[in-house]
Design an enzyme around this catalytic site. Sequence first.
Site, short mmCIF file in Angstrom:
data_model
loop_
_atom_site.label_atom_id
_atom_site.label_comp_id
_atom_site.label_asym_id
_atom_site.label_seq_id
_atom_site.Cartn_x
_atom_site.Cartn_y
_atom_site.Cartn_z
N ASP A 105 68.29 -92.01 -19.21
CA ASP A 105 67.98 -93.12 -20.11
C ASP A 105 66.51 -93.48 -20.02
O ASP A 105 65.83 -93.17 -19.02
CB ASP A 105 68.83 -94.34 -19.77
N ALA A 106 66.02 -94.18 -21.03
CA ALA A 106 64.60 -94.54 -21.07
C ALA A 106 64.18 -95.36 -19.86
O ALA A 106 63.04 -95.28 -19.40
CB ALA A 106 64.29 -95.30 -22.36
#
Length: 238
Positions: A105-106
């Site tokens: 995920d970011a």
Amino acid sequence: MMLERLDKIMSGSGQFSRSKARALIQAGAVTVNGVSIRRPEQKVSRDAVILAEGQPVDTALFVYYMMNKPAGYESATRDGAYPAVTRLLSPALRNRGLFPVGRLDADVTGLLLLTDDGGFAHRVTAPRAEVPKTYEIFADGPLTAVDAEALASGVTMRDGTVYKSARLELDASEPAHGFITVTEGKYHEVKNLVASRGRHITSMRRVRIGGLSLDESLAPGQIRPLTAAELNSCLKRE
């Protein structure tokens, strides 16, 4: 020994377009093992030393890199809600078609593999391969031995999602800090495992894939190629 077209090998390196490779060859600017070649269709070995205007051409069929992924980038090849992690690559590596192996995920940082070898990527990420991935986490409250036992027994979420046994290693000096190792790689698996224990992750980074650990000398966003030994260690089971 397999032979391939010289212009194909050159363009596959990501350093040249196919038309640029042909133009350089026809202009006599390319040598193979010290011999000038002027025919783009000439078949040569990838083991040969190929120079274009005196500079080496990357002849590897596939390449494999480790990145210390920074926050704020998606593990993708195209921008989405956040910029794609491939923005951090050199033009030559982007032109080769490198892509991230698996997904972070970011907001998740740490060890990310990038390659142009789809078969390798599948072997690392396929659930049945059970390649362990370890994440360093900080939670919003203390984690306990009871939590570790629960994760080791496997978890069934309220929506019916079932997670296999995961290992939680606790930090005795900092109860909200620990390491979780999983082998499935389901979507948001680590975050959901911690949530099942009534906690939420405040910080998370991947530190290990198989037998490969993150090179802590890499600054966020930096990459380096994997050694042959490291490449093999990526597939190591526990």
